[in-house]
Design an enzyme around this catalytic site. Sequence first.
Site, PDB file in Angstrom:
ATOM      1  CB  ALA A  70     -55.716  33.194   8.049  1.00 18.46           C
ATOM      2  CB  SER A 113     -66.066  28.539  15.446  1.00 21.31           C
ATOM      3  OG  SER A 113     -66.711  29.026  16.731  1.00 21.31           O
ATOM      4  CE1 TYR A 137     -64.120  33.225  15.064  1.00 22.75           C
ATOM      5  CE2 TYR A 137     -65.374  32.001  16.822  1.00 22.75           C
ATOM      6  CZ  TYR A 137     -64.491  31.934  15.873  1.00 22.75           C
ATOM      7  OH  TYR A 137     -63.668  30.769  15.682  1.00 22.75           O
ATOM      8  CE  LYS A 141     -63.876  30.897  12.507  1.00 20.43           C
ATOM      9  NZ  LYS A 141     -62.844  30.752  11.388  1.00 20.43           N
ATOM     10  CG  HIS A 188     -58.506  31.016  23.713  1.00 20.07           C
ATOM     11  ND1 HIS A 188     -57.805  30.161  22.996  1.00 20.07           N
ATOM     12  CD2 HIS A 188     -59.282  31.685  23.086  1.00 20.07           C
ATOM     13  CE1 HIS A 188     -58.543  30.175  21.678  1.00 20.07           C
ATOM     14  NE2 HIS A 188     -59.447  31.137  21.801  1.00 20.07           N
TER      15      HIS A 188
END
Length: 321
Positions: A70, A113, A137, A141, A188
């Site tokens: 998630a 990631s 982001y 991570k 993407h």
Amino acid sequence: MKYLVTGGAGYVGSVVATMLLEAGHEVVVLDDLSTNGDTGIPAGATVVRGRIHEAAEVLDDSFDGVLHFAGYIANGESMAKPDIYWDVNVVGTLSLLNAMHAAGVRSLVFSSSASVYGNPSELPATENAITRPTSTYGANKLAADYAITNYCTAFDIAAVSLRYFNVAGAWKDASGVWHGERHDPETHLIPLILAAANGDRGALKLYGEDYDTPDGTCVRDYIHVADLARAHLLALANQQPGEHQIYNLGNGNGFSNREVIAAVERVTGLTVPFKPAPRRPGDPDTLVASSAKAAAELGWRPEKPSLDDIIADAWEFYRHG
């Protein structure tokens, strides 16, 4: 075995959840259905609609482990909306870790990631590469990985972080159902190119043509979603209490955005309309993986490393999934 799969209605989470079900496990999916709706929920899973922050309402000592997918995933968006990214990707992960500790659940596989590496100084990037993310982001991570390490040490949790490079393609399960990308909005590259080629959207925006790469566009390492998913099951079988293992997952080959466009045209026989656009903040020049550690310790190797094969499966899903 009984597993909680957070984000199990999403692209990667739904494939892993389905593979777990096919292996005979019990699966509970926790997902707020905000980006994929309920179309990706695997048949046979128990579904709880809720945010990752609410994991304590789901977890109890009947669970054998958690697979955590998630979160928000777009580098560019993370720079414009750092508030929601830190809240979901970091605060949400801390809520999950606290819920695991309270329930006595001590097995975790985390969807990390390659963005944690930013622009690696050496390629292909190994797990020992310096972590210097260029996006919110990636920082999310990395922060989550640090927290997981601390919880493993303090609370004897067995955890594996799998640092994805660029996931793509689609997978057909044993019942003949295709699982692929249905993000809303889609960010993407490959599904965006397929939509442009099929005439379902306007010309593709090619973000940045001045990167330090051979053709000026970003270079990425693409991994088939089924290969990625298999690694999660291998990770569950190769954990040690009190240890946090980290593995890169990629093919070890880099393809520029222009090369991906050419591959889509090759596979589909269609022309891809595209137009230059400014760089997006947070996008590194080149990210290519070394997955030697995963091969040596998990016994994992990509079964579909070809970019054309990855795109062909994505195209099949796009048309018929």
